[in-house]
Design a protein around this motif. Structure first.
Motif, short mmCIF file in Angstrom:
data_model
loop_
_atom_site.label_atom_id
_atom_site.label_comp_id
_atom_site.label_asym_id
_atom_site.label_seq_id
_atom_site.Cartn_x
_atom_site.Cartn_y
_atom_site.Cartn_z
N GLY A 4 0.92 -1.04 -0.10
CA GLY A 4 -0.06 -0.07 -0.08
C GLY A 4 0.79 1.29 -0.05
N LEU A 5 0.61 2.11 -0.82
CA LEU A 5 1.38 3.60 -0.88
C LEU A 5 0.25 4.63 -0.59
N THR A 6 0.50 5.41 0.37
CA THR A 6 -0.52 6.28 0.54
C THR A 6 0.33 7.76 1.27
N GLY A 7 -0.48 8.61 1.53
CA GLY A 7 0.02 10.01 2.15
C GLY A 7 -1.15 10.98 1.54
N GLY A 8 -0.85 12.25 2.31
CA GLY A 8 -2.00 13.21 2.28
C GLY A 8 -1.96 13.81 0.84
N ILE A 9 -2.86 14.49 0.49
CA ILE A 9 -2.96 15.33 -0.82
C ILE A 9 -1.82 16.33 -0.80
N GLY A 10 -1.02 16.26 -2.20
CA GLY A 10 0.11 16.79 -2.41
C GLY A 10 1.48 16.34 -1.87
N SER A 11 1.43 15.16 -0.95
CA SER A 11 2.49 14.71 -0.57
C SER A 11 3.47 14.13 -1.67
N GLY A 12 3.00 13.84 -2.49
CA GLY A 12 3.76 13.36 -3.71
C GLY A 12 3.69 11.77 -4.07
N LYS A 13 2.46 11.15 -3.73
CA LYS A 13 2.44 9.78 -4.06
C LYS A 13 2.51 9.29 -5.25
N THR A 14 2.10 10.27 -6.22
CA THR A 14 2.29 9.65 -7.81
C THR A 14 3.83 9.68 -8.30
N THR A 15 4.35 10.76 -7.67
CA THR A 15 5.87 10.87 -7.78
C THR A 15 6.45 9.71 -7.43
N VAL A 16 5.97 9.43 -6.28
CA VAL A 16 6.92 7.96 -5.62
C VAL A 16 6.53 6.71 -6.31
N ALA A 17 5.33 6.41 -6.86
CA ALA A 17 4.66 5.43 -7.62
C ALA A 17 5.35 5.49 -8.91
N ASN A 18 5.61 6.42 -9.59
CA ASN A 18 6.22 6.69 -10.95
C ASN A 18 7.67 6.04 -10.90
N LEU A 19 8.31 6.25 -9.41
CA LEU A 19 9.81 5.90 -9.31
C LEU A 19 9.63 4.25 -9.21
N PHE A 20 8.45 3.91 -8.48
CA PHE A 20 8.52 2.12 -8.32
C PHE A 20 8.33 1.49 -9.48
N ALA A 21 7.63 2.48 -10.36
CA ALA A 21 7.42 1.81 -11.76
C ALA A 21 8.37 1.74 -12.71
N LYS A 22 9.61 2.11 -12.33
CA LYS A 22 10.87 2.12 -13.11
C LYS A 22 11.44 0.40 -12.93
N PHE A 23 11.04 -0.35 -11.87
CA PHE A 23 11.51 -1.45 -11.48
C PHE A 23 10.62 -2.10 -12.48
N ASP A 24 11.39 -3.31 -13.28
CA ASP A 24 10.80 -4.25 -14.05
C ASP A 24 9.52 -5.21 -13.54
N ASN A 25 9.96 -5.53 -12.00
CA ASN A 25 9.06 -6.71 -11.61
C ASN A 25 8.18 -6.02 -10.58
N VAL A 26 7.55 -4.86 -11.04
CA VAL A 26 6.62 -4.19 -10.19
C VAL A 26 5.71 -3.55 -10.88
N VAL A 27 4.29 -3.59 -10.52
CA VAL A 27 3.40 -2.83 -11.24
C VAL A 27 2.60 -1.96 -10.23
N ILE A 28 1.94 -1.06 -10.86
CA ILE A 28 1.18 0.02 -10.11
C ILE A 28 -0.21 -0.19 -10.33
N TYR A 29 -0.99 0.09 -9.22
CA TYR A 29 -2.51 0.15 -9.34
C TYR A 29 -2.88 1.50 -8.63
N ASN A 30 -3.37 2.70 -9.66
CA ASN A 30 -3.67 3.87 -8.79
C ASN A 30 -5.35 3.83 -8.60
N ALA A 31 -5.71 3.93 -7.23
CA ALA A 31 -7.06 3.79 -6.96
C ALA A 31 -7.66 4.72 -7.47
#
Length: 196
Positions: A4-31
């Motif tokens: 689970g990846l969470t954080g308050g509005i404006g904390s930068g969750k999507t920026t962090v998710a995009n960094l995780f997305a760079k790894f080959d064996n990881v997928v992102i689900y944006n609720a």
């Protein structure tokens, strides 16, 4: 494994998710993104939203987001009503996503209201993204073109930061990209049992 990846509005969750997305064996689900899609494509959800909030909820067959936001972010009971319509469908959709990506090292489940929606119960690990309130306000006002009051109203409907942080396995302090990136790499290495 569901992370689970969470954080308050404006904390930068999507920026962090995009960094995780760079790894080959990881997928992102944006609720949030998936919830928006479901609200626009599910006839069941559409009819429930119209029954709850009126015909003005949809314009040209698309969710009237400004109208809905003007209602729910000022009234907690209306927000809860909307969430009770949308969240069960998002949870079902997410489960299908998990089943499709079972061979990945882990799945990042990005959700602004992970704890509030009890979605944390579906996660093996929880990462919270943190940034000071002043930074979050500035980022959100810049990103959405919202007023300070509108952003503050949205923040009031989320859990307090310390409550989230205490229930998280990892906290990423997102103040500058270079530091954030090194924190993401470190957590990824731990999650995939690599030395690094």
């Amino acid at each position: 494994m569901v992370v689970g990846l969470t954080g308050g509005i404006g904390s930068g969750k999507t920026t962090v998710a995009n960094l995780f997305a760079k790894f080959d064996n990881v997928v992102i689900y944006n609720a949030d993104i998936e919830a928006k899609k479901i609200m626009n494509t599910s006839s069941i959800i559409k009819s429930k939203i119209i029954a709850q909030f009126g015909e003005e909820s949809f314009l040209n067959n698309q969710l009237n987001r400004p109208f809905i936001a003007s209602l729910v972010f000022k009234d907690k009971s209306k927000l809860e009503a909307l969430n009770s319509i949308v969240h069960p469908e998002v949870k079902k959709h997410f489960q299908q996503f998990v089943n499709q990506h079972i061979k990945k090292d882990y799945i990042i489940y990005e959700n602004a209201i992970l704890f509030e929606s009890k979605s944390n119960l579906k996660c093996d690990i929880i990462i919270s993204v943190f940034a000071p309130l002043k930074v979050r306000l500035e980022r959100t006002m810049l990103r959405d073109g919202s007023s300070k009051t509108a952003v503050e109203n949205r923040i009031k409907n989320q859990w307090l930061e310390d409550k989230k942080l205490l229930q998280s396995n990892y906290v990423i302090y997102n103040l500058n990209l270079k530091d954030t990136q090194s924190q993401v790499i470190k957590i990824h290495n731990i999650l995939t049992n690599k030395k690094g």
